[in-house]
Design a protein around this motif. Structure first.
Motif, PDB file in Angstrom:
ATOM      1  N   GLN A   1       0.826  -1.205   0.000  1.00 52.24           N
ATOM      2  CA  GLN A   1       0.000   0.000   0.000  1.00 52.24           C
ATOM      3  C   GLN A   1       0.857   1.251   0.000  1.00 52.24           C
ATOM      4  OE1 GLN A   1      -2.519  -0.636   3.429  1.00 52.24           O
ATOM      5  NE2 GLN A   1      -4.108  -1.579   2.172  1.00 52.24           N
ATOM      6  N   LEU A   2       1.924   1.235   0.761  1.00 53.34           N
ATOM      7  CA  LEU A   2       2.855   2.363   0.791  1.00 53.34           C
ATOM      8  C   LEU A   2       3.870   2.183  -0.337  1.00 53.34           C
ATOM      9  CD1 LEU A   2       4.421   3.883   3.986  1.00 53.34           C
ATOM     10  CD2 LEU A   2       5.704   3.715   1.862  1.00 53.34           C
ATOM     11  N   GLN A   3       3.857   3.094  -1.302  1.00 51.10           N
ATOM     12  CA  GLN A   3       4.718   2.971  -2.463  1.00 51.10           C
ATOM     13  C   GLN A   3       5.409   4.284  -2.782  1.00 51.10           C
ATOM     14  OE1 GLN A   3       3.271   0.562  -5.886  1.00 51.10           O
ATOM     15  NE2 GLN A   3       1.307   0.568  -4.787  1.00 51.10           N
ATOM     16  N   LEU A   4       6.600   4.169  -3.347  1.00 51.34           N
ATOM     17  CA  LEU A   4       7.365   5.298  -3.849  1.00 51.34           C
ATOM     18  C   LEU A   4       7.777   4.984  -5.276  1.00 51.34           C
ATOM     19  CD1 LEU A   4       9.731   5.856  -0.785  1.00 51.34           C
ATOM     20  CD2 LEU A   4       7.729   7.231  -1.370  1.00 51.34           C
ATOM     21  N   VAL A   5       7.559   5.919  -6.188  1.00 53.79           N
ATOM     22  CA  VAL A   5       7.884   5.722  -7.594  1.00 53.79           C
ATOM     23  C   VAL A   5       8.728   6.888  -8.072  1.00 53.79           C
ATOM     24  CG1 VAL A   5       7.013   5.389  -9.925  1.00 53.79           C
ATOM     25  CG2 VAL A   5       5.771   4.419  -7.984  1.00 53.79           C
ATOM     26  N   GLU A   6       9.983   6.594  -8.443  1.00 52.11           N
ATOM     27  CA  GLU A   6      10.871   7.617  -8.980  1.00 52.11           C
ATOM     28  C   GLU A   6      10.704   7.726 -10.489  1.00 52.11           C
ATOM     29  OE1 GLU A   6      13.607   5.494  -5.839  1.00 52.11           O
ATOM     30  OE2 GLU A   6      12.062   4.904  -7.274  1.00 52.11           O
ATOM     31  N   SER A   7      10.969   8.905 -11.009  1.00 54.14           N
ATOM     32  CA  SER A   7      10.957   9.137 -12.443  1.00 54.14           C
ATOM     33  C   SER A   7      11.837  10.345 -12.753  1.00 54.14           C
ATOM     34  CB  SER A   7       9.539   9.362 -12.965  1.00 54.14           C
ATOM     35  OG  SER A   7       8.952  10.506 -12.378  1.00 54.14           O
ATOM     36  N   GLY A   8      12.140  10.534 -14.028  1.00 54.64           N
ATOM     37  CA  GLY A   8      12.879  11.704 -14.465  1.00 54.64           C
ATOM     38  C   GLY A   8      14.322  11.453 -14.841  1.00 54.64           C
ATOM     39  N   GLY A   9      14.813  10.234 -14.660  1.00 57.88           N
ATOM     40  CA  GLY A   9      16.177   9.933 -15.035  1.00 57.88           C
ATOM     41  C   GLY A   9      16.347   9.879 -16.544  1.00 57.88           C
ATOM     42  N   GLY A  10      17.602   9.819 -16.982  1.00 63.89           N
ATOM     43  CA  GLY A  10      17.883   9.756 -18.399  1.00 63.89           C
ATOM     44  C   GLY A  10      19.341  10.025 -18.690  1.00 63.89           C
ATOM     45  N   LEU A  11      19.634  10.246 -19.965  1.00 65.08           N
ATOM     46  CA  LEU A  11      20.980  10.533 -20.444  1.00 65.08           C
ATOM     47  C   LEU A  11      21.119  12.023 -20.710  1.00 65.08           C
ATOM     48  CD1 LEU A  11      23.765   9.625 -21.562  1.00 65.08           C
ATOM     49  CD2 LEU A  11      22.626   9.287 -23.765  1.00 65.08           C
ATOM     50  N   VAL A  12      22.125  12.636 -20.107  1.00 63.95           N
ATOM     51  CA  VAL A  12      22.383  14.059 -20.299  1.00 63.95           C
ATOM     52  C   VAL A  12      23.875  14.285 -20.495  1.00 63.95           C
ATOM     53  CG1 VAL A  12      20.368  14.806 -18.987  1.00 63.95           C
ATOM     54  CG2 VAL A  12      22.561  14.495 -17.827  1.00 63.95           C
ATOM     55  N   GLN A  13      24.220  15.399 -21.131  1.00 65.73           N
ATOM     56  CA  GLN A  13      25.610  15.783 -21.309  1.00 65.73           C
ATOM     57  C   GLN A  13      26.143  16.469 -20.060  1.00 65.73           C
ATOM     58  OE1 GLN A  13      25.684  18.231 -24.832  1.00 65.73           O
ATOM     59  NE2 GLN A  13      25.746  16.459 -26.197  1.00 65.73           N
ATOM     60  N   PRO A  14      27.446  16.420 -19.842  1.00 69.59           N
ATOM     61  CA  PRO A  14      28.015  17.163 -18.718  1.00 69.59           C
ATOM     62  C   PRO A  14      27.594  18.627 -18.749  1.00 69.59           C
ATOM     63  CG  PRO A  14      29.654  15.721 -19.659  1.00 69.59           C
ATOM     64  CD  PRO A  14      28.463  15.661 -20.585  1.00 69.59           C
ATOM     65  N   GLY A  15      27.243  19.145 -17.585  1.00 71.55           N
ATOM     66  CA  GLY A  15      26.745  20.499 -17.482  1.00 71.55           C
ATOM     67  C   GLY A  15      25.243  20.621 -17.609  1.00 71.55           C
ATOM     68  N   LEU A  20      14.466  14.908 -10.893  1.00 74.65           N
ATOM     69  CA  LEU A  20      13.919  13.634 -10.470  1.00 74.65           C
ATOM     70  C   LEU A  20      12.694  13.861  -9.594  1.00 74.65           C
ATOM     71  CD1 LEU A  20      17.173  11.689  -9.520  1.00 74.65           C
ATOM     72  CD2 LEU A  20      16.097  11.963 -11.770  1.00 74.65           C
ATOM     73  N   SER A  21      11.703  12.997  -9.755  1.00 71.72           N
ATOM     74  CA  SER A  21      10.495  13.057  -8.955  1.00 71.72           C
ATOM     75  C   SER A  21      10.318  11.757  -8.189  1.00 71.72           C
ATOM     76  CB  SER A  21       9.263  13.298  -9.835  1.00 71.72           C
ATOM     77  OG  SER A  21       9.347  14.525 -10.518  1.00 71.72           O
ATOM     78  N   CYS A  22       9.739  11.860  -7.019  1.00 68.61           N
ATOM     79  CA  CYS A  22       9.417  10.700  -6.197  1.00 68.61           C
ATOM     80  C   CYS A  22       7.984  10.864  -5.720  1.00 68.61           C
ATOM     81  CB  CYS A  22      10.390  10.590  -5.020  1.00 68.61           C
ATOM     82  SG  CYS A  22      10.058   9.211  -3.901  1.00 68.61           S
ATOM     83  N   ALA A  23       7.076  10.133  -6.338  1.00 64.50           N
ATOM     84  CA  ALA A  23       5.655  10.219  -6.014  1.00 64.50           C
ATOM     85  C   ALA A  23       5.293   9.180  -4.968  1.00 64.50           C
ATOM     86  CB  ALA A  23       4.812  10.028  -7.268  1.00 64.50           C
ATOM     87  N   ALA A  24       4.651   9.620  -3.909  1.00 70.88           N
ATOM     88  CA  ALA A  24       4.249   8.740  -2.818  1.00 70.88           C
ATOM     89  C   ALA A  24       2.767   8.417  -2.922  1.00 70.88           C
ATOM     90  CB  ALA A  24       4.553   9.379  -1.469  1.00 70.88           C
ATOM     91  N   SER A  25       2.412   7.189  -2.602  1.00 70.51           N
ATOM     92  CA  SER A  25       1.018   6.770  -2.559  1.00 70.51           C
ATOM     93  C   SER A  25       0.801   5.860  -1.366  1.00 70.51           C
ATOM     94  CB  SER A  25       0.607   6.058  -3.856  1.00 70.51           C
ATOM     95  OG  SER A  25       1.369   4.875  -4.049  1.00 70.51           O
ATOM     96  N   GLY A  26      -0.420   5.841  -0.868  1.00 70.87           N
ATOM     97  CA  GLY A  26      -0.747   5.032   0.287  1.00 70.87           C
ATOM     98  C   GLY A  26      -0.464   5.696   1.618  1.00 70.87           C
ATOM     99  N   PHE A  27       0.095   6.885   1.581  1.00 73.35           N
ATOM    100  CA  PHE A  27       0.401   7.639   2.788  1.00 73.35           C
ATOM    101  C   PHE A  27       0.675   9.074   2.386  1.00 73.35           C
ATOM    102  CE2 PHE A  27       5.040   8.337   2.614  1.00 73.35           C
ATOM    103  CZ  PHE A  27       5.334   7.561   1.505  1.00 73.35           C
ATOM    104  N   THR A  28       0.767   9.944   3.351  1.00 77.51           N
ATOM    105  CA  THR A  28       1.124  11.333   3.110  1.00 77.51           C
ATOM    106  C   THR A  28       2.501  11.609   3.688  1.00 77.51           C
ATOM    107  OG1 THR A  28       0.014  12.086   5.132  1.00 77.51           O
ATOM    108  CG2 THR A  28      -1.265  12.088   3.095  1.00 77.51           C
ATOM    109  N   TRP A 113      11.581   2.263   0.280  1.00 77.89           N
ATOM    110  CA  TRP A 113      12.434   2.652  -0.850  1.00 77.89           C
ATOM    111  C   TRP A 113      11.692   2.547  -2.170  1.00 77.89           C
ATOM    112  CZ3 TRP A 113      17.736   3.940  -0.332  1.00 77.89           C
ATOM    113  CH2 TRP A 113      18.232   3.820   0.969  1.00 77.89           C
ATOM    114  N   GLY A 114      12.038   3.431  -3.094  1.00 77.70           N
ATOM    115  CA  GLY A 114      11.536   3.335  -4.447  1.00 77.70           C
ATOM    116  C   GLY A 114      12.361   2.369  -5.276  1.00 77.70           C
ATOM    117  N   GLN A 115      11.990   2.228  -6.545  1.00 80.35           N
ATOM    118  CA  GLN A 115      12.638   1.256  -7.425  1.00 80.35           C
ATOM    119  C   GLN A 115      13.912   1.777  -8.065  1.00 80.35           C
ATOM    120  OE1 GLN A 115      10.270   3.245  -8.440  1.00 80.35           O
ATOM    121  NE2 GLN A 115      10.907   3.921 -10.479  1.00 80.35           N
TER     122      GLN A 115
END
Length: 123
Positions: A1-15, A20-28, A113-115
């Motif tokens: 019921q208590l979950q954390l989901v990360e998103s927003g990662g990827g490939l970027v150039q230096p600079g 990143l986002s961490c969305a929580a569900s099942g709790f506040t 912990w998230g994934q």
């Protein structure tokens, strides 16, 4: 019921920058301290940043201080990590974690912990 989901990662150039986002569900998040961690292949997991639950005090590892910003939006039940001026050494899987902690400062142990989301910095 208590979950954390990360998103927003990827490939970027230096600079470059990522958010990143961490969305929580099942709790506040109101009564939880939040931490961001990262782990590179073959390396030990390290703490990047954390935020207390009661007073929203923030902490940063020396390696990211001045470049990363942690933020919390309780209305959206989401935690963010704004990553600026990224370096190749920032390449890792990034995790968000929370624990019940309505107090000042940050705890040493996190219960949930998230994934994880991959961040790769390369030209």
């Amino acid at each position: 019921q208590l979950q954390l989901v990360e998103s927003g990662g990827g490939l970027v150039q230096p600079g470059g920058s990522l958010r990143l986002s961490c969305a929580a569900s099942g709790f506040t998040l109101d009564y939880y301290a939040v931490g961001w961690f990262r782990q590179a292949p073959g390396k030990e997991r390290e703490g990047v940043s954390c935020m207390s639950s009661r007073d929203s005090t923030t902490y940063y590892a020396d390696s990211v201080k001045g470049r990363f910003i942690i933020a919390r939006d309780n209305a959206k039940n989401t935690v963010y990590l704004q990553m600026n001026s990224l370096k190749p050494e920032d390449t890792a899987v990034y995790y968000c974690a929370v624990t019940l902690w309505y107090d000042s400062g940050c705890p040493s142990v996190y219960d949930y912990w998230g994934q994880g989301t991959q961040v790769t910095v390369s030209s």
